[in-house]
Design a protein around this motif. Structure first.
Motif, PDB file in Angstrom:
ATOM      1  N   LYS A 262       0.836  -1.196   0.000  1.00 37.99           N
ATOM      2  CA  LYS A 262       0.000   0.000   0.000  1.00 37.99           C
ATOM      3  C   LYS A 262       0.869   1.244   0.000  1.00 37.99           C
ATOM      4  CE  LYS A 262      -3.837  -2.366   0.146  1.00 37.99           C
ATOM      5  NZ  LYS A 262      -4.757  -2.375  -1.003  1.00 37.99           N
ATOM      6  N   ASP A 263       1.244   1.679   1.189  1.00 41.18           N
ATOM      7  CA  ASP A 263       1.995   2.932   1.302  1.00 41.18           C
ATOM      8  C   ASP A 263       3.411   2.718   1.809  1.00 41.18           C
ATOM      9  OD1 ASP A 263      -0.354   4.371   0.588  1.00 41.18           O
ATOM     10  OD2 ASP A 263      -1.061   4.142   2.654  1.00 41.18           O
ATOM     11  N   ASN A 264       3.870   1.477   1.788  1.00 42.51           N
ATOM     12  CA  ASN A 264       5.166   1.204   2.408  1.00 42.51           C
ATOM     13  C   ASN A 264       6.340   1.285   1.424  1.00 42.51           C
ATOM     14  OD1 ASN A 264       4.277  -1.032   1.040  1.00 42.51           O
ATOM     15  ND2 ASN A 264       5.174  -2.507   2.468  1.00 42.51           N
ATOM     16  N   MET A 265       6.087   1.721   0.182  1.00 43.39           N
ATOM     17  CA  MET A 265       7.201   1.911  -0.743  1.00 43.39           C
ATOM     18  C   MET A 265       6.838   2.961  -1.788  1.00 43.39           C
ATOM     19  SD  MET A 265       7.280  -1.454  -3.260  1.00 43.39           S
ATOM     20  CE  MET A 265       8.819  -0.908  -3.969  1.00 43.39           C
ATOM     21  N   ASP A 266       7.854   3.565  -2.361  1.00 49.62           N
ATOM     22  CA  ASP A 266       7.653   4.581  -3.384  1.00 49.62           C
ATOM     23  C   ASP A 266       6.965   3.965  -4.607  1.00 49.62           C
ATOM     24  OD1 ASP A 266       8.437   7.327  -4.578  1.00 49.62           O
ATOM     25  OD2 ASP A 266       9.203   5.866  -6.028  1.00 49.62           O
ATOM     26  N   GLU A 267       5.941   4.642  -5.123  1.00 47.70           N
ATOM     27  CA  GLU A 267       5.161   4.100  -6.237  1.00 47.70           C
ATOM     28  C   GLU A 267       6.005   3.876  -7.485  1.00 47.70           C
ATOM     29  OE1 GLU A 267       1.730   6.454  -7.098  1.00 47.70           O
ATOM     30  OE2 GLU A 267       0.468   5.308  -5.727  1.00 47.70           O
ATOM     31  N   GLU A 268       6.854   4.840  -7.802  1.00 49.60           N
ATOM     32  CA  GLU A 268       7.645   4.721  -9.019  1.00 49.60           C
ATOM     33  C   GLU A 268       8.699   3.617  -8.888  1.00 49.60           C
ATOM     34  OE1 GLU A 268       6.398   6.231 -11.611  1.00 49.60           O
ATOM     35  OE2 GLU A 268       4.973   6.911 -10.102  1.00 49.60           O
ATOM     36  N   GLU A 269       9.218   3.463  -7.674  1.00 48.46           N
ATOM     37  CA  GLU A 269      10.154   2.366  -7.417  1.00 48.46           C
ATOM     38  C   GLU A 269       9.450   1.021  -7.613  1.00 48.46           C
ATOM     39  OE1 GLU A 269      12.632   0.438  -3.657  1.00 48.46           O
ATOM     40  OE2 GLU A 269      11.890   2.503  -3.520  1.00 48.46           O
ATOM     41  N   LYS A 270       8.218   0.967  -7.152  1.00 48.59           N
ATOM     42  CA  LYS A 270       7.418  -0.244  -7.286  1.00 48.59           C
ATOM     43  C   LYS A 270       7.169  -0.565  -8.766  1.00 48.59           C
ATOM     44  CE  LYS A 270       2.676  -1.754  -6.277  1.00 48.59           C
ATOM     45  NZ  LYS A 270       1.476  -1.454  -5.469  1.00 48.59           N
ATOM     46  N   VAL A 271       6.778   0.435  -9.540  1.00 52.46           N
ATOM     47  CA  VAL A 271       6.534   0.235 -10.967  1.00 52.46           C
ATOM     48  C   VAL A 271       7.802  -0.251 -11.659  1.00 52.46           C
ATOM     49  CG1 VAL A 271       5.985   1.376 -13.162  1.00 52.46           C
ATOM     50  CG2 VAL A 271       4.638   1.893 -11.110  1.00 52.46           C
ATOM     51  N   CYS A 272       8.913   0.378 -11.347  1.00 47.05           N
ATOM     52  CA  CYS A 272      10.191  -0.007 -11.962  1.00 47.05           C
ATOM     53  C   CYS A 272      10.560  -1.452 -11.660  1.00 47.05           C
ATOM     54  CB  CYS A 272      11.302   0.937 -11.497  1.00 47.05           C
ATOM     55  SG  CYS A 272      11.218   2.581 -12.217  1.00 47.05           S
TER      56      CYS A 272
END
Length: 327
Positions: A262-272
């Motif tokens: 959910k909110d425990n990691m950066d969204e763009e990092e997750k997408v990458c």
């Protein structure tokens, strides 16, 4: 020549000459606003083309064209409310302009209006047509509920079979239903109607799988939205579900964790990171093969229909257009 553009122009003419405003104004203004926003109008266009394919009378399906598009827009109006989407076709959605209650009531009215449009022009097969419309409407709602159910389920709890059935109901059956209704108005033989319906199902599945692929690999400027949004939203689309079946145990575990975050990691990092896994396992090519398979099945269904080949032109044009969407 009765190509795809010809039927699109017919549909635009039908809507341009229809009056959607009535009293009470507060009920009908959102309806008029929704139906005047335009859009691709693919479903009524397919209905008209299907009717012509079997020698139907164009004037007798104008009401049905209005009905199928009004129903489609009713689903979008309620979808926007459920998803809290602020924009539709680049304009404010109904609930943002008039409020939730107006969106619900105007949407309900659009569903009833769709039935009224179908009843406008009698036909010997009206009961069969209305039964098709009703079953289609029920399946669309079932598909929407399944999609909502998937939102709260773990990635590994959703199978590809379940996902394909969901998109069949939510997306494909309305395309197929529009085709079937147009053919029924023309008095087409049952076996030919079944082939045309199958064409619509496979075309709809190809379209949705392609939409899933474009979310990860599309050109944002062409696609109209930021890529990777399905990943940010933890959406159980075809990409992560297929990825689970062809990745290593370690990758499977990581994907499951990434799509539950959910909110425990950066969204763009997750997408990458998700895209790195996709690229490592060659997912794009695998999804493209699935899309090609659906287009091939659609083409076979269309080829098998016993009708004038020149009247199949708009369907082939639509397949070519969808197959050439920017990746």
């Amino acid at each position: 020549m009765n190509d795809l553009k010809h039927y699109l122009r017919e549909v635009e003419d039908i809507f341009a000459n229809e009056q959607f405003i009535a009293e009470p104004h507060e009920l009908y203004e959102p309806i008029d606003y929704t139906l005047r926003l335009g859009g691709k109008r693919i479903r009524p266009t397919l209905l008209l083309a299907a009717n012509a394919l079997f020698g139907g009378t164009p004037s007798l399906v104008r009401g049905a064209a209005l009905g199928i598009e009004t129903f489609h827009n009713f689903t979008l109006l309620h979808d926007d409310l459920m998803d809290r989407s602020p924009l539709r076709r680049g304009q404010p959605t109904v609930y943002t302009k008039w409020g939730d209650n107006a969106a619900i009531l105007s949407g309900d009215t659009m569903f009833a209006l769709a039935w009224r449009y179908f009843l406008r022009q009698p036909t010997p097969r009206l009961q069969e047509i209305l039964q098709c419309f009703n079953e289609t409407a029920i399946e669309v709602c079932e598909g929407q509920q399944k999609d909502m159910n998937f939102e709260t389920m773990a990635l590994e709890s959703v199978s590809i079979t379940e996902y394909m059935e969901m998109i069949r109901q939510k997306t494909a059956v309305l395309l197929a239903g529009a085709l079937k209704i147009g053919a029924l108005y023309a008095g087409a033989p049952e076996k030919e109607v079944e082939k045309l319906y199958a064409f619509g199902i496979h075309l709809g599945l190809a379209f949705q799988l392609q939409d899933d692929l474009l979310d990860g690999y599309g050109d944002s400027a062409v696609f109209g939205k930021k890529t990777g949004q399905d990943i940010r939203d933890n959406k159980k689309s075809y990409l992560p579900l297929l990825a689970l079946t062809v990745s290593s145990q370690g990758q499977q575990k990581e994907l499951s964790q990434l799509f539950s975050s959910k909110d425990n990691m950066d969204e763009e990092e997750k997408v990458c990171r998700v895209m790195e896994i996709y690229n490592t396992i060659g997912l794009r090519e695998k999804v493209e093969r699935s899309i090609a398979d659906e287009f091939a099945l659609a083409k076979k269904s269309l080829d098998d229909i016993h009708a004038d080949e020149t009247l199949k032109t708009p369907f082939r044009e639509l397949m070519d257009t969808l197959n050439g969407r920017k990746k």
